[in-house]
Enzyme design. Structure first.
Site, PDB file in Angstrom:
ATOM      1  N   GLU B  60      40.804  38.769  45.107  1.00 51.43           N
ATOM      2  CA  GLU B  60      40.258  38.111  43.912  1.00 51.43           C
ATOM      3  C   GLU B  60      41.199  37.054  43.337  1.00 51.43           C
ATOM      4  O   GLU B  60      40.750  36.097  42.711  1.00 51.43           O
ATOM      5  CB  GLU B  60      39.892  39.146  42.847  1.00 51.43           C
ATOM      6  CG  GLU B  60      38.682  40.014  43.205  1.00 51.43           C
ATOM      7  CD  GLU B  60      39.052  41.261  44.006  1.00 51.43           C
ATOM      8  OE1 GLU B  60      40.214  41.370  44.469  1.00 51.43           O
ATOM      9  OE2 GLU B  60      38.179  42.132  44.173  1.00 51.43           O
ATOM     10  N   PHE B 122      35.065  55.301  36.130  1.00 48.33           N
ATOM     11  CA  PHE B 122      35.543  54.805  37.413  1.00 48.33           C
ATOM     12  C   PHE B 122      35.519  53.268  37.416  1.00 48.33           C
ATOM     13  O   PHE B 122      34.517  52.660  37.059  1.00 48.33           O
ATOM     14  CB  PHE B 122      34.671  55.341  38.554  1.00 48.33           C
ATOM     15  CG  PHE B 122      35.085  54.799  39.895  1.00 48.33           C
ATOM     16  CD1 PHE B 122      36.347  55.083  40.424  1.00 48.33           C
ATOM     17  CD2 PHE B 122      34.235  53.977  40.628  1.00 48.33           C
ATOM     18  CE1 PHE B 122      36.741  54.573  41.643  1.00 48.33           C
ATOM     19  CE2 PHE B 122      34.637  53.460  41.852  1.00 48.33           C
ATOM     20  CZ  PHE B 122      35.887  53.756  42.364  1.00 48.33           C
ATOM     21  N   GLN B 123      36.624  52.686  37.802  1.00 46.92           N
ATOM     22  CA  GLN B 123      36.794  51.230  37.852  1.00 46.92           C
ATOM     23  C   GLN B 123      36.535  50.559  36.515  1.00 46.92           C
ATOM     24  O   GLN B 123      36.050  49.432  36.455  1.00 46.92           O
ATOM     25  CB  GLN B 123      35.941  50.608  38.964  1.00 46.92           C
ATOM     26  CG  GLN B 123      36.432  51.061  40.337  1.00 46.92           C
ATOM     27  CD  GLN B 123      35.926  50.218  41.479  1.00 46.92           C
ATOM     28  OE1 GLN B 123      34.842  49.652  41.428  1.00 46.92           O
ATOM     29  NE2 GLN B 123      36.725  50.130  42.535  1.00 46.92           N
ATOM     30  N   LYS B 172      27.138  46.635  33.742  1.00 47.17           N
ATOM     31  CA  LYS B 172      26.121  46.723  34.788  1.00 47.17           C
ATOM     32  C   LYS B 172      24.712  46.913  34.206  1.00 47.17           C
ATOM     33  O   LYS B 172      23.744  46.355  34.717  1.00 47.17           O
ATOM     34  CB  LYS B 172      26.464  47.872  35.732  1.00 47.17           C
ATOM     35  CG  LYS B 172      25.675  47.830  37.028  1.00 47.17           C
ATOM     36  CD  LYS B 172      26.215  48.826  38.043  1.00 47.17           C
ATOM     37  CE  LYS B 172      25.407  48.780  39.328  1.00 47.17           C
ATOM     38  NZ  LYS B 172      25.901  49.758  40.316  1.00 47.17           N
ATOM     39  N   MET B 490      64.088  27.834  47.194  1.00 49.91           N
ATOM     40  CA  MET B 490      64.437  27.446  45.835  1.00 49.91           C
ATOM     41  C   MET B 490      65.291  28.518  45.161  1.00 49.91           C
ATOM     42  O   MET B 490      66.200  28.210  44.388  1.00 49.91           O
ATOM     43  CB  MET B 490      63.170  27.177  45.018  1.00 49.91           C
ATOM     44  CG  MET B 490      63.438  26.525  43.692  1.00 49.91           C
ATOM     45  SD  MET B 490      64.356  24.979  43.835  1.00 49.91           S
ATOM     46  CE  MET B 490      63.016  23.784  43.834  1.00 49.91           C
TER      47      MET B 490
HETATM   48  C1  LIG Z   1      54.404  34.777  42.539  1.00 48.23           C
HETATM   49  C2  LIG Z   1      55.799  34.274  42.429  1.00 48.23           C
HETATM   50  N1  LIG Z   1      56.852  35.116  42.607  1.00 48.23           N
HETATM   51  C3  LIG Z   1      58.117  34.660  42.538  1.00 48.23           C
HETATM   52  C4  LIG Z   1      58.367  33.338  42.266  1.00 48.23           C
HETATM   53  C5  LIG Z   1      59.808  32.835  42.150  1.00 48.23           C
HETATM   54  N2  LIG Z   1      60.067  31.824  43.190  1.00 48.23           N
HETATM   55  C6  LIG Z   1      60.052  30.502  42.948  1.00 48.23           C
HETATM   56  S1  LIG Z   1      60.321  29.580  44.298  1.00 48.23           S
HETATM   57  C7  LIG Z   1      60.520  30.953  45.257  1.00 48.23           C
HETATM   58  C8  LIG Z   1      60.833  30.842  46.711  1.00 48.23           C
HETATM   59  C9  LIG Z   1      59.755  30.205  47.489  1.00 48.23           C
HETATM   60  O1  LIG Z   1      60.108  30.278  48.845  1.00 48.23           O
HETATM   61  P1  LIG Z   1      59.254  29.512  49.932  1.00 48.23           P
HETATM   62  O2  LIG Z   1      57.816  29.721  49.726  1.00 48.23           O
HETATM   63  O3  LIG Z   1      59.777  29.892  51.281  1.00 48.23           O
HETATM   64  O4  LIG Z   1      59.544  28.000  49.627  1.00 48.23           O
HETATM   65  P2  LIG Z   1      60.892  27.131  49.747  1.00 48.23           P
HETATM   66  O5  LIG Z   1      61.524  27.150  48.380  1.00 48.23           O
HETATM   67  O6  LIG Z   1      61.743  27.767  50.785  1.00 48.23           O
HETATM   68  O7  LIG Z   1      60.397  25.782  50.115  1.00 48.23           O
HETATM   69  C10 LIG Z   1      60.371  32.108  44.490  1.00 48.23           C
HETATM   70  C11 LIG Z   1      60.518  33.483  45.018  1.00 48.23           C
HETATM   71  C12 LIG Z   1      57.239  32.498  42.070  1.00 48.23           C
HETATM   72  N3  LIG Z   1      57.369  31.206  41.774  1.00 48.23           N
HETATM   73  N4  LIG Z   1      55.990  32.975  42.191  1.00 48.23           N
END
Ligand SMILES: Cc1ncc(C[n+]2csc(CCOP(=O)(O)OP(=O)(O)O)c2C)c(N)n1
Lengths: 172, 594
Positions: B60, B122-123, B172, B490
């Site tokens: 979803e 439920f749900q 529902k 990042m």
């Molecule tokens: C749902 C979610 N969880 C954690 C983060 C924190 N976060 C920001 S960038 C990143 C790493 C992303 O890694 P990747 O997709 O391999 O991209 P890259 O930076 O290596 O290009 C994380 C964990 C986020 N932005 N979104």
């Protein structure tokens, strides 16, 4: 925005559709963004049109108060927002029920204070009295401090602008 | 019941039929959804009509992101349908994303019957309670007679003013009982009248400042894209007429042509040197449809300290929120830009282009720094090269780009140039990893003939990779390019900069073989590991008629530059690893920023 500017107490009144969840939206706006609510009252004021009025006392810097008002106005069921502290002058009142317990001497003392401060006796038992007191929040504070009650129930601030100006819906 | 009979005998409709009829009358073409017990009556009606196509996602959250992709690439409202309980709770990330990025979504959620609400049935979940802070507005329908009006209101609220997501929770029994139908004219939102017309006196004031400014800059965000393509045309005319420079936010890319010489590139944490220095040094800032986000402003007391500021926004609560401005203008960007352009043309004789000469000379010096430069030497693919080649090879195509979140997102924003609005879809406000691929599904469904690229990272892609199955089912030839650095890049970059290079949990161990993963879904899997393989692999991906995953193995330790560290001001920008220039060590206040 965080500034060093001084925080001020504001009384804000809000006209809303009387529908489920509207109070939760208003409260959620304050809690979700870390704003204070010092006092909050809500009641239906126009049955025919299904409108309620919320009175909020909050404190914040000028910028925070502006933000609060803009966010309130943005809520879908909100019709009007008025900041009585800025757009004043206004009349503010609060009501409290104040229970005093003790021996005869103590109760007589409380009755004297009540008489002098215009509190109304609404319940009287041999060992306890309940007063109804109406006035500004400061007047209530003063009364409560003097009678040293066992229990207090306060209604919160209600407020209204002085003069012909009014917080009314646009149409319908 | 077929669609035609829905229309004729409205007295006999069930709630579910009323809902579907209301959706049809709202012009809905596509619904992204996932069934369950509490929405079976609705699915039954959808099954028996052919005006609205239902797209079955695999989670979803992805339904909301797909609807966002659809909405942001078309300007229409995206529609989601999910069941009660877990179906509804799974949409929360998507709804929050749509709220932060002002995307119009209507999300219909099933609910247990009204007499069971509150029983921990439920749900059952308190969907309106859970989604109240992450929607623009939400409804629980308790009476059949309110149903049709509420559906129409939901669309009106989602698309008007500052757009956003609206949830309608549908017990529902309300779907199954009889309900009267009313058309969109029944909308009755007594207190909701977003202001669209700008205050013309304020517009005049803004133009007055512009005519006198020596160092003006336009700072423009996604609000102008939300206002529609006509607003972007007006923006381009106004900027060109005034001769002033313009910078765009991450969400605003495409609102003004990137190829235009007056464009300084994106601003903010990973923006160009010239954009950030110009923001710092300007004497007049014209902010339009942008919200002074912390990723854009950097340290607030160092933000553009010498400028007068004009702020145009449809949302009054965005004005004076982070930065106090001199001329606030509440209004729709299209109407306001039209008024500004009118006013400017009326006073064209007062406009002296010569006065900007020194400003442009200064900007030219900043541009010489060439802050987006990178060196592609050796065999390893630099991630920036991959983006650049992808852009160059798709320039003549009708192309849309979605991204996930991380370094790849910033490199895409820096090196992929957009000349048109609604072509760039990224999660800006919430920064939701897992946004890119499902968003691409929504885009490709809305634009079946277009080239849809999803630029992702090895960590982000895995967050919603189940949607490969959806892409296969509807034969969507989305081209996913995973810039695979085997890191949460990042996160690793921040650990290198601010946490002593201790790479706590940012290494992606046990990644899947993305080529085999694609093949397991029946899609095309490709890989490039050296620079010579890059072009042929891009060509092969672009030629594919099915979903493609390209595993682009890139230089692992590359970092995104320029970078304004958290808590620093625009003029404290770091240009490269060697740039240890006149910077203070990052402040404690800066370290706590996200
Ligand atoms: C749902 C979610 N969880 C954690 C983060 C924190 N976060 C920001 S960038 C990143 C790493 C992303 O890694 P990747 O997709 O391999 O991209 P890259 O930076 O290596 O290009 C994380 C964990 C986020 N932005 N979104």
């Amino acid at each position: 925005m965080r500034t060093n500017e001084e925080e001020r107490r504001h009384t804000i009144v809000v006209l809303v559709d009387n529908e489920p969840g509207v109070l939760a939206r208003v409260i959620g706006l304050f809690s979700g963004r870390g704003y204070n609510i010092d006092s909050l009252t809500v009641a239906e004021v126009d049955k025919a049109r299904g409108l309620s009025r919320i009175n909020i006392v909050t404190s914040g810097t000028r910028v925070v108060i502006e933000q609060i008002k803009a966010l309130l106005a943005k809520l879908v069921p909100v019709h009007k927002v008025q900041d009585l502290t800025v757009e004043g002058p206004a009349v503010e009142r609060e009501l409290a029920l104040v229970k005093v317990v003790g021996d005869r001497e103590r109760l007589i003392q409380a009755l004297r204070i009540a008489d002098f401060m215009h509190a109304r006796l609404v319940d009287s038992r041999p060992d306890s009295l309940i007063f109804e007191v109406t006035g500004t929040s400061d007047e209530l504070d003063a009364f409560i401090a003097l009678v040293e009650p066992l229990e207090v129930s306060r209604a919160g601030v209600v407020a209204i602008a002085r003069g012909p100006k009014a917080l009314l819906p646009d149409q319908g | 019941m077929p669609a035609s009979s829905l229309a004729t005998d409205t007295a006999q409709l069930t709630g579910a039929q009323v809902i579907v009829k209301a959706l049809q009358d709202q012009g809905v073409e596509l619904i992204f959804g996932y069934p369950g017990g509490a929405v079976l009556p609705l699915y039954d009606v959808l099954f028996q009509q052919d005006k609205i196509r239902h797209i079955l996602v695999r989670h979803e959250q992805a339904a909301v992101h797909a609807a966002e992709g659809y909405a942001r690439s078309t300007g229409k409202v995206g529609v989601v349908l999910v069941t009660s309980g877990p179906g509804a709770t799974n949409t929360v990330t998507g709804l929050t994303d749509a709220l932060m990025d002002s995307t119009p979504i209507v999300c219909l959620t099933g609910q247990v019957p009204t007499h069971m609400i509150g029983n921990d049935a439920f749900q059952e979940a308190d969907t309106v309670g859970i989604t109240r802070p992450c929607t623009k507005h939400n409804y629980l329908v308790k009476r059949p007679e309110d149903l049709a009006r509420i559906i129409h209101e939901a669309f009106h609220v989602a698309r008007s003013g500052r757009p956003g997501p609206v949830v309608v929770d549908l017990p529902k029994n309300i779907q199954m009982g009889k309900a009267p139908y009313v058309g969109p004219e029944a909308v009755r939102l007594r207190g909701y009248h977003p202001r669209r017309e700008p205050d013309l006196a304020r517009v005049e004031e803004a133009i007055e400042l512009l005519l006198r400014a020596q160092r003006p800059i336009f700072y423009v965000g996604g609000g102008v894209i939300n206002a529609g393509p006509a607003a972007c045309v007006l923006l381009t005319e106004l900027v060109r007429a005034t001769g002033a420079p313009i910078t765009l936010t991450l969400m605003g890319l495409g609102a003004y042509p990137a190829s235009d010489p007056q464009f300084l590139g994106m601003l903010g944490m990973h923006g160009t040197y010239e954009a950030n220095m110009a923001m710092y040094s300007c004497d007049l800032m014209l902010a339009i449809g942008a919200r002074f986000d912390d990723r854009v402003t950097g340290r607030l007391d160092g933000f553009s300290p010498h400028s007068k500021k004009v702020h145009v926004d449809i949302d009054p609560s965005s004005i004076n929120k982070n930065v106090v401005v001199d001329v606030p203008i509440v209004g729709d960007a299209e109407l306001t830009l039209l008024a500004m352009l009118d006013c400017f043309r009326r006073r064209a004789n007062e406009h002296d282009p010569e006065r900007l000469t020194a400003w442009w000379q200064q900007i030219a010096k900043w541009r010489e720094v060439d802050s987006l430069r990178f060196r592609q030497d050796g065999k390893a693919i630099k991630p920036q090269t991959a983006i650049k080649r992808l852009w160059e090879k798709t320039r003549d195509r009708d192309v849309y780009v979605t991204t996930d979140v991380g370094q790849h997102q910033m490199w895409a924003a820096q090196h992929f140039k957009f000349d048109k609005p609604m072509r760039w879809l990224t999660s800006g406000g919430l920064g939701t990893m897992g946004f890119g691929f499902p968003a691409a599904i929504g885009v490709q469904l809305a634009h079946p003939k277009a080239t849809v690229l999803c630029i992702s990272g090895d960590a982000s892609f895995v967050m919603n990779m189940q949607e490969m199955s959806t892409a296969m089912q509807y034969r969507l030839p989305i081209k996913t390019f995973i810039l695979n650095n085997q890191y949460m890049g990042m996160v690793r970059q921040w650990q290198d900069f601010f946490h002593g290079s201790r790479h706590a949990e940012s290494y992606m161990d046990a990644l899947p073989d993305f080529v085999k993963l694609a093949e397991a879904f029946g899609a095309v899997g490709l890989r490039a590991t050296t620079i010579d393989e890059l072009d042929p692999v891009i060509d092969a991906a672009l030629a594919a008629d099915r979903p493609v995953i390209v595993d682009v193995v890139v230089e692992r330790m590359e970092n995104v530059y320029p970078m304004i560290p958290g808590g620093a001001a625009h003029n404290e920008i770091k240009l490269s690893p060697e740039d240890n220039g006149p910077h203070e060590p990052i402040s404690e206040e800066g370290m706590v920023l996200v």
